[in-house]
Design an enzyme around this catalytic site. Sequence first.
Site, PDB file in Angstrom:
ATOM      1  N   ASN A  41      -1.289  -4.090   1.728  1.00 50.38           N
ATOM      2  CA  ASN A  41       0.279  -3.791   1.734  1.00 50.38           C
ATOM      3  C   ASN A  41      -0.001  -4.924   0.833  1.00 50.38           C
ATOM      4  O   ASN A  41       1.841  -4.133  -0.493  1.00 50.38           O
ATOM      5  CB  ASN A  41       1.211  -4.305   2.901  1.00 50.38           C
ATOM      6  CG  ASN A  41       2.512  -3.658   3.185  1.00 50.38           C
ATOM      7  OD1 ASN A  41       2.377  -2.986   2.701  1.00 50.38           O
ATOM      8  ND2 ASN A  41       3.352  -4.805   2.714  1.00 50.38           N
ATOM      9  N   SER A  63       1.607   4.035  -4.318  1.00 52.85           N
ATOM     10  CA  SER A  63       3.359   4.068  -4.459  1.00 52.85           C
ATOM     11  C   SER A  63       3.510   5.620  -4.969  1.00 52.85           C
ATOM     12  O   SER A  63       2.599   6.337  -6.000  1.00 52.85           O
ATOM     13  CB  SER A  63       3.541   3.296  -5.465  1.00 52.85           C
ATOM     14  OG  SER A  63       4.733   3.611  -5.670  1.00 52.85           O
ATOM     15  N   TYR A  75       3.418  -2.587 -13.442  1.00 53.51           N
ATOM     16  CA  TYR A  75       3.392  -2.267 -12.278  1.00 53.51           C
ATOM     17  C   TYR A  75       2.337  -0.877 -11.798  1.00 53.51           C
ATOM     18  O   TYR A  75       1.357  -0.632 -10.930  1.00 53.51           O
ATOM     19  CB  TYR A  75       4.289  -2.548 -11.338  1.00 53.51           C
ATOM     20  CG  TYR A  75       4.663  -1.981  -9.799  1.00 53.51           C
ATOM     21  CD1 TYR A  75       4.701  -3.157  -8.872  1.00 53.51           C
ATOM     22  CD2 TYR A  75       5.371  -0.392  -9.711  1.00 53.51           C
ATOM     23  CE1 TYR A  75       5.240  -2.224  -7.897  1.00 53.51           C
ATOM     24  CE2 TYR A  75       5.449  -0.368  -8.636  1.00 53.51           C
ATOM     25  CZ  TYR A  75       5.352  -1.587  -7.401  1.00 53.51           C
ATOM     26  OH  TYR A  75       4.739  -0.360  -6.086  1.00 53.51           O
ATOM     27  N   LYS A 116      -0.374   0.774  -9.111  1.00 51.27           N
ATOM     28  CA  LYS A 116      -0.017   1.941  -7.801  1.00 51.27           C
ATOM     29  C   LYS A 116      -1.778   2.588  -7.725  1.00 51.27           C
ATOM     30  O   LYS A 116      -2.045   3.545  -7.192  1.00 51.27           O
ATOM     31  CB  LYS A 116       0.802   1.938  -7.837  1.00 51.27           C
ATOM     32  CG  LYS A 116       1.748   1.143  -7.865  1.00 51.27           C
ATOM     33  CD  LYS A 116       0.928   0.540  -5.710  1.00 51.27           C
ATOM     34  CE  LYS A 116       1.693  -1.184  -5.612  1.00 51.27           C
ATOM     35  NZ  LYS A 116       0.953  -2.001  -4.064  1.00 51.27           N
ATOM     36  N   THR A 119      10.999   5.156  -2.695  1.00 46.68           N
ATOM     37  CA  THR A 119      12.047   3.906  -2.934  1.00 46.68           C
ATOM     38  C   THR A 119      12.180   3.767  -1.179  1.00 46.68           C
ATOM     39  O   THR A 119      12.783   4.724  -0.589  1.00 46.68           O
ATOM     40  CB  THR A 119      13.213   4.484  -3.765  1.00 46.68           C
ATOM     41  OG1 THR A 119      12.531   4.722  -4.873  1.00 46.68           O
ATOM     42  CG2 THR A 119      13.870   3.209  -4.412  1.00 46.68           C
TER      43      THR A 119
HETATM   44  N1  LIG Z   1       9.732  -0.972  -1.676  1.00 45.40           N
HETATM   45  C1  LIG Z   1       9.545   0.258  -2.585  1.00 45.40           C
HETATM   46  O1  LIG Z   1      10.182   1.055  -2.612  1.00 45.40           O
HETATM   47  C2  LIG Z   1       7.856   0.359  -2.683  1.00 45.40           C
HETATM   48  C3  LIG Z   1       6.976  -0.758  -2.447  1.00 45.40           C
HETATM   49  N2  LIG Z   1       5.492  -0.030  -2.244  1.00 45.40           N
HETATM   50  C4  LIG Z   1       4.792  -1.100  -2.294  1.00 45.40           C
HETATM   51  O2  LIG Z   1       4.864  -1.340  -0.731  1.00 45.40           O
HETATM   52  C5  LIG Z   1       4.202  -3.030  -0.673  1.00 45.40           C
HETATM   53  C6  LIG Z   1       5.326  -3.683   0.277  1.00 45.40           C
HETATM   54  O3  LIG Z   1       6.552  -3.603  -0.977  1.00 45.40           O
HETATM   55  P1  LIG Z   1       7.971  -3.816   0.383  1.00 45.40           P
HETATM   56  O4  LIG Z   1       7.701  -4.489   1.852  1.00 45.40           O
HETATM   57  O5  LIG Z   1       8.132  -2.975  -0.299  1.00 45.40           O
HETATM   58  O6  LIG Z   1       7.972  -5.466  -0.840  1.00 45.40           O
HETATM   59  P2  LIG Z   1       8.602  -6.691   0.389  1.00 45.40           P
HETATM   60  O7  LIG Z   1       9.053  -7.653  -0.951  1.00 45.40           O
HETATM   61  O8  LIG Z   1       9.891  -6.853   0.764  1.00 45.40           O
HETATM   62  O9  LIG Z   1       7.761  -7.133   0.787  1.00 45.40           O
HETATM   63  C7  LIG Z   1       5.848  -7.851  -0.065  1.00 45.40           C
HETATM   64  C8  LIG Z   1       5.330  -8.548   0.820  1.00 45.40           C
HETATM   65  O10 LIG Z   1       4.654  -8.653  -0.384  1.00 45.40           O
HETATM   66  C9  LIG Z   1       4.104 -10.281  -0.103  1.00 45.40           C
HETATM   67  N3  LIG Z   1       3.268 -10.726  -1.386  1.00 45.40           N
HETATM   68  C10 LIG Z   1       3.090 -10.897  -2.929  1.00 45.40           C
HETATM   69  N4  LIG Z   1       2.911 -11.629  -3.178  1.00 45.40           N
HETATM   70  C11 LIG Z   1       1.640 -11.809  -2.508  1.00 45.40           C
HETATM   71  C12 LIG Z   1       0.846 -12.768  -2.240  1.00 45.40           C
HETATM   72  N5  LIG Z   1       0.370 -13.234  -3.394  1.00 45.40           N
HETATM   73  N6  LIG Z   1      -0.018 -13.101  -1.428  1.00 45.40           N
HETATM   74  C13 LIG Z   1      -0.091 -12.527   0.007  1.00 45.40           C
HETATM   75  N7  LIG Z   1       1.573 -11.567   0.381  1.00 45.40           N
HETATM   76  C14 LIG Z   1       2.485 -10.914  -0.454  1.00 45.40           C
HETATM   77  C15 LIG Z   1       5.619 -10.410   0.491  1.00 45.40           C
HETATM   78  O11 LIG Z   1       5.285 -12.358   0.966  1.00 45.40           O
HETATM   79  C16 LIG Z   1       5.781  -9.609   0.726  1.00 45.40           C
HETATM   80  O12 LIG Z   1       5.980 -10.118   2.284  1.00 45.40           O
HETATM   81  C17 LIG Z   1       3.891  -3.407  -2.174  1.00 45.40           C
HETATM   82  O13 LIG Z   1       2.540  -3.129  -2.193  1.00 45.40           O
HETATM   83  C18 LIG Z   1       4.799  -2.015  -2.868  1.00 45.40           C
HETATM   84  O14 LIG Z   1       3.695  -2.264  -4.052  1.00 45.40           O
HETATM   85  C19 LIG Z   1       5.244   1.006  -2.706  1.00 45.40           C
HETATM   86  C20 LIG Z   1       6.449   1.952  -3.003  1.00 45.40           C
HETATM   87  C21 LIG Z   1       7.299   1.827  -2.896  1.00 45.40           C
HETATM   88  C1  LIG Z   2      10.163  -1.296  -6.127  1.00 49.93           C
HETATM   89  C2  LIG Z   2      10.329  -0.128  -6.729  1.00 49.93           C
HETATM   90  O1  LIG Z   2      11.353   0.285  -6.325  1.00 49.93           O
HETATM   91  C3  LIG Z   2       9.584   0.948  -6.266  1.00 49.93           C
HETATM   92  O2  LIG Z   2       8.261   0.700  -6.221  1.00 49.93           O
HETATM   93  C4  LIG Z   2       7.918   1.619  -5.989  1.00 49.93           C
HETATM   94  O3  LIG Z   2       6.214   1.735  -5.898  1.00 49.93           O
HETATM   95  C5  LIG Z   2       8.844   2.989  -6.099  1.00 49.93           C
HETATM   96  O4  LIG Z   2       8.323   3.965  -7.324  1.00 49.93           O
HETATM   97  C6  LIG Z   2       9.719   2.258  -6.080  1.00 49.93           C
HETATM   98  O5  LIG Z   2       9.979   2.325  -7.951  1.00 49.93           O
END
Ligand SMILES: NC(=O)C1=CN([C@@H]2O[C@H](COP(=O)(O)OP(=O)(O)OC[C@H]3O[C@@H](n4cnc5c(N)ncnc54)[C@H](O)[C@@H]3O)[C@@H](O)[C@H]2O)C=CC1
Ligand SMILES: C[C@H](O)[C@@H]1OC(=O)[C@H](O)[C@@H]1O
Length: 253
Positions: free
Chosen positions: A90, A143, A156, A160, A188
């Site tokens: 994740n 994603s 980015y 993905k 998103t």
């Molecule tokens: N929020 C969104 O709209 C979307 C998110 N994603 C993916 O979901 C995953 C989780 O993202 P979110 O929860 O949205 O964001 P977030 O920023 O809340 O969580 C990301 C997590 O990854 C951790 N992280 C970042 N760099 C790291 C590293 N070098 N080593 C270990 N942990 C690390 C952060 O500390 C955080 O806990 C990501 O891979 C993101 O690309 C995918 C599609 C949409």
């Molecule tokens: C971080 C963005 O809001 C989010 O990340 C994704 O992977 C989605 O496509 C959104 O762009």
Amino acid sequence: MLLEGKTVLVTGASAGIGRAVAIGCARHGANVALNFSRDVDGANAAVAEIEALGRKGIAVQGDVSDPATATAFIAKAVEALGRVDVFVNNAGICPFHAFLDMPVDTFERTMKVNLHGAYFMVQAAANQMVKQGDGGSIIAMSSISALVGGEYQTHYTPTKAGLHSLMQSVAIALGKHNIRCNSLFPGTILTDINKDDLADQAKRTYMEGRIPLGRLGQPEDLVGPTVFLASDLAQYVTGASLLVDGGAYVNLQ
Ligand SMILES: NC(=O)C1=CN([C@@H]2O[C@H](COP(=O)(O)OP(=O)(O)OC[C@H]3O[C@@H](n4cnc5c(N)ncnc54)[C@H](O)[C@@H]3O)[C@@H](O)[C@H]2O)C=CC1
Ligand SMILES: C[C@H](O)[C@@H]1OC(=O)[C@H](O)[C@@H]1O
């Protein structure tokens, strides 16, 4: 309970989607090991919630961009919880930036965290599952960006798409071990990763308007799809992807 008796590992689980998924898996019966990079309080709070559900939880600190973090995380999880049944990759970053002046270090960091880190984490988890000899489930938090572009996400979106490609290839490499490998494609989802980007109210309203279900996602929206892919209900699902986007992708006009 769908994950009773299973051990689930989640990277980047001190906040956002990873945290929700970790706690959600515990709610469905799993013991859970969390990787986190810096937020000690967030990680400890997530472990406390997992333990309050009557499950075992541990948090292991480590930056996923360092390949050594992968082997250390798996070893510590096995030491504390005995085995690895499910691995959720994740952890990820999305530092929004324009293409023409993309700093080299922003590009390289995004690749290293999102894709290189995933490769070595998945490899370490798979080696443990092969050693155990009774299969497993690997899930990549890819994603909708694996399918579509983003003006400020040129560094980015390839990570993905790459993550999904990795799942497709390891689904083949690991099928003989009954290790299933799948991708989730969130749309998103409201988390810290896009807090600044969506502070632009006009952009947020536009994004909401594109979604047939009428709202942006919440981290909890990823729990059901993750639990399904992790569980034996998905015993014949591998190399697949599942959009979790409220219908955004299909809404062209
Ligand atoms: N929020 C969104 O709209 C979307 C998110 N994603 C993916 O979901 C995953 C989780 O993202 P979110 O929860 O949205 O964001 P977030 O920023 O809340 O969580 C990301 C997590 O990854 C951790 N992280 C970042 N760099 C790291 C590293 N070098 N080593 C270990 N942990 C690390 C952060 O500390 C955080 O806990 C990501 O891979 C993101 O690309 C995918 C599609 C949409
Ligand atoms: C971080 C963005 O809001 C989010 O990340 C994704 O992977 C989605 O496509 C959104 O762009």
